[in-house]
Design an enzyme around this catalytic site. Structure first.
Site, short mmCIF file in Angstrom:
data_model
loop_
_atom_site.label_atom_id
_atom_site.label_comp_id
_atom_site.label_asym_id
_atom_site.label_seq_id
_atom_site.Cartn_x
_atom_site.Cartn_y
_atom_site.Cartn_z
N LEU A 9 0.86 -1.19 0.00
CA LEU A 9 0.00 0.00 0.00
C LEU A 9 0.89 1.24 0.00
O LEU A 9 1.53 1.56 1.00
CB LEU A 9 -0.90 -0.01 1.23
CG LEU A 9 -1.80 -1.24 1.42
CD1 LEU A 9 -2.58 -1.14 2.72
CD2 LEU A 9 -2.74 -1.41 0.24
N LYS A 23 5.22 10.34 0.90
CA LYS A 23 5.67 9.72 2.15
C LYS A 23 6.56 8.50 1.94
O LYS A 23 7.62 8.39 2.55
CB LYS A 23 4.47 9.35 3.01
CG LYS A 23 4.87 8.72 4.34
CD LYS A 23 3.72 8.62 5.32
CE LYS A 23 2.70 7.61 4.92
NZ LYS A 23 1.73 7.34 6.01
N GLY A 102 3.55 0.58 2.64
CA GLY A 102 4.83 1.04 2.13
C GLY A 102 5.58 1.96 3.06
O GLY A 102 6.73 2.34 2.78
N GLY A 140 -4.75 -0.47 17.04
CA GLY A 140 -5.88 -1.38 17.17
C GLY A 140 -5.49 -2.57 18.03
O GLY A 140 -4.38 -3.10 17.91
N HIS A 363 50.45 17.35 0.45
CA HIS A 363 49.60 18.32 1.13
C HIS A 363 49.30 19.52 0.25
O HIS A 363 50.06 19.88 -0.63
CB HIS A 363 50.24 18.81 2.44
CG HIS A 363 51.73 18.69 2.48
ND1 HIS A 363 52.39 18.02 3.47
CD2 HIS A 363 52.68 19.11 1.63
CE1 HIS A 363 53.69 18.04 3.25
NE2 HIS A 363 53.89 18.70 2.13
N TYR A 387 41.24 24.65 -15.94
CA TYR A 387 40.08 25.38 -16.47
C TYR A 387 40.53 26.72 -17.04
O TYR A 387 41.19 27.52 -16.36
CB TYR A 387 39.08 25.59 -15.33
CG TYR A 387 37.77 26.22 -15.75
CD1 TYR A 387 37.04 25.73 -16.83
CD2 TYR A 387 37.26 27.31 -15.05
CE1 TYR A 387 35.83 26.31 -17.19
CE2 TYR A 387 36.05 27.89 -15.40
CZ TYR A 387 35.34 27.39 -16.48
OH TYR A 387 34.15 27.97 -16.83
N ALA A 423 60.61 23.86 -8.10
CA ALA A 423 59.64 24.52 -7.21
C ALA A 423 59.33 25.92 -7.69
O ALA A 423 60.20 26.64 -8.19
CB ALA A 423 60.19 24.56 -5.79
N ARG A 440 60.26 30.46 -13.79
CA ARG A 440 60.06 31.50 -12.79
C ARG A 440 61.09 32.58 -13.06
O ARG A 440 62.16 32.33 -13.64
CB ARG A 440 60.21 30.93 -11.38
CG ARG A 440 61.57 30.35 -11.08
CD ARG A 440 61.63 29.68 -9.72
NE ARG A 440 62.98 29.23 -9.43
CZ ARG A 440 63.29 28.04 -8.90
NH1 ARG A 440 62.33 27.18 -8.63
NH2 ARG A 440 64.55 27.72 -8.64
#
EC number: 2.7.7.23
Length: 455
Positions: A9, A23, A102, A140, A363, A387, A423, A440
């Site tokens: 049900l 529900k 259900g 009941g 890290h 990106y 680095a 760099r």
């Protein structure tokens, strides 16, 4: 064994949930309530399952798919009326039929099987599934005669003081002789205050016709818990969570604090894995043997192989192979695949990337849209710049490469195996094997210039 049918049900809207979600589609430990019911019926080897849908019919059908047949209750005119909607699918079938709501996600296949067996052994027309409630208020009551035969079901509002003291309650689950069920359904009326057709009236009709009506009393009252509001939903989650955690501990998984460990129903965990408190494991996650899941980790729809260590980190649709480790405070996003014996340290994020065996990412690193080979060292603060403002681009890093701290790899770019990135470099051009890339500005020291600065 006679043919076994089941009716779920699931047509009610559930206004007390105060939700736009129907529900039966609210979740208990990562699975909708109605799917919990269906799964247990399937485990009980039911031949024919019909789900009665009403509000949100399409959504419920999308959730359950072809695992069940469907009957539509367009108007909500009571539980008896709901079962009537299965007439075309079920009325001519032989065998026995179990009816379950259900919104009762805690029932088990074992209980359903015992109910069928009890019903069949007694050649009953109807068997009511009952339980002993610590507090029967609102339920009941099952009224039996002096020799224990079921006389009737009396609702709370209609019960006498003596009947209200009865602790055996109706769980709302029934098993019927299928032909006798539909014969009795044709005789029920809506002559009551609610103007509805009640399934419980079938019990009265069968008693009047001197059919055998029995009751099977189950041991675990918690299984009968129905969910009508958010408070009951939280209780059901707690009961289910305890059931899940107990199952895995008995299967050889150690939990430091089961009360604060949240594991969804479809998760799988191998033996000798240890899970600390505050861990959330969701969806269809699979965890292998001998793993360690540290406090505060959250893992969703991921595959964790043997001997993996996860410390206070988040994984979403990711995979970690044997002997790898991550954390604390790192994040694997969808399509991250971590190879064997890889180390991912603290404050790292990996997305849509493969990291090969033995590579170390210590890290403060972001790796996205990339393929990394074996035995690579990725220094602190490295960013895979994937990106360009419009599109995502891919980076490849070959075996045994060294990526120095605070470097940026601007995709698309290929860092060849055995090459070295100094680095602080921002790399925009690909390298060849054994290259050392330095990108760099040369350092300039200006003598005594600091004296001119305002600080």
């Amino acid at each position: 064994m006679t043919k076994r049918n089941a009716i779920i049900l699931a047509a009610g809207k559930g206004t007390r949930m105060r939700s736009k979600l129907y529900k039966v589609l609210h979740q208990v430990c990562g699975k909708t309530m109605v799917e919990h019911v269906l799964t247990q019926l399937e485990k009980a080897k039911i031949d024919n399952i019909i789900t009665i849908v009403g509000f949100g019919a399409e959504t419920v059908e999308q959730q359950l798919g072809h695992r069940t047949k469907y009957a539509l209750q367009e108007q909500q005119l009571g539980t008896g009326h709901a079962v009537m909607q299965t007439k075309d699918l079920l009325a001519n079938e032989d065998g026995e039929t179990i009816i379950v709501s259900g919104d009762t996600p805690l029932f088990t296949a074992e209980t359903f099987e015992k109910l069928f067996e009890y019903h069949e052994q007694r050649h009953a027309a109807a068997t009511i599934l009952t339980s002993i409630a610590p507090d029967p208020t609102g339920y009941g009551r099952i009224v039996r005669n002096d020799v224990g035969i079921v006389e009737r079901i009396v609702e709370q509002k209609d019960a006498t003081v003596q009947e209200q003291a009865i602790k055996e309650i109706n769980t709302g689950v029934y098993c019927f002789d299928n032909k006798k069920l539909f014969a009795a359904l044709s005789k029920i009326t809506n002559d009551n205050a609610q103007g509805e057709y009640y399934l419980t009236d079938v019990i009265g009709i069968l008693k009047q016709e001197n059919e055998i009506v029995t009751a099977y009393k189950m041991d675990n009252f918690d299984e009968s818990m129905g969910v009508n509001d958010r408070v009951a939903l939280a209780r059901a989650n707690k009961v289910m969570r305890n059931r899940i955690n107990t199952h895995w501990m008995r299967e050889g998984v150690s939990m430091i604090d089961p009360e604060t460990t949240y594991i969804d129903a479809d998760v799988k965990i191998g033996r000798d894995t240890v899970i600390e408190g505050g861990v959330v494991i969701k969806g269809h996650t699979e965890i292998g043997n001998d793993c360690y899941i540290g406090a505060g980790s959250r893992i969703t729809d991921s595959k964790i192989h043997d001997g993996v260590k996860i410390i206070s980190s988040t994984l979403q649709e990711a995979e970690m192979h044997n002997g790898s480790d991550i954390g604390p405070n790192s994040h694997l996003r969808p399509e991250a695949e971590i190879g064997e014996n890889v180390h991912i340290g603290n404050f790292c994020e990996v997305k849509k990337a493969y990291i090969g065996e033995g590579t170390k990412v210590g890290h403060l690193t972001y790796i996205g849209n990339a393929t990394l080979g074996k035995d690579i060292n990725v220094g602190c603060g490295v960013v895979f710049v994937n990106y360009d403002g419009t599109n995502k681009h891919h980076t490849n890093v070959g075996d045994h490469a060294f990526i120095g701290s605070n470097s940026n790899l601007v995709a698309p770019v290929n860092i060849a195996k055995d090459s070295f990135v100094a680095a602080g470099s921002t790399i925009t051009d690909s390298t060849e094997q054994y290259d050392m890339a330095i990108a760099r500005a040369r350092q300039v020291n200006k003598e005594n210039y600091a004296k001119k600065l305002p600080w």
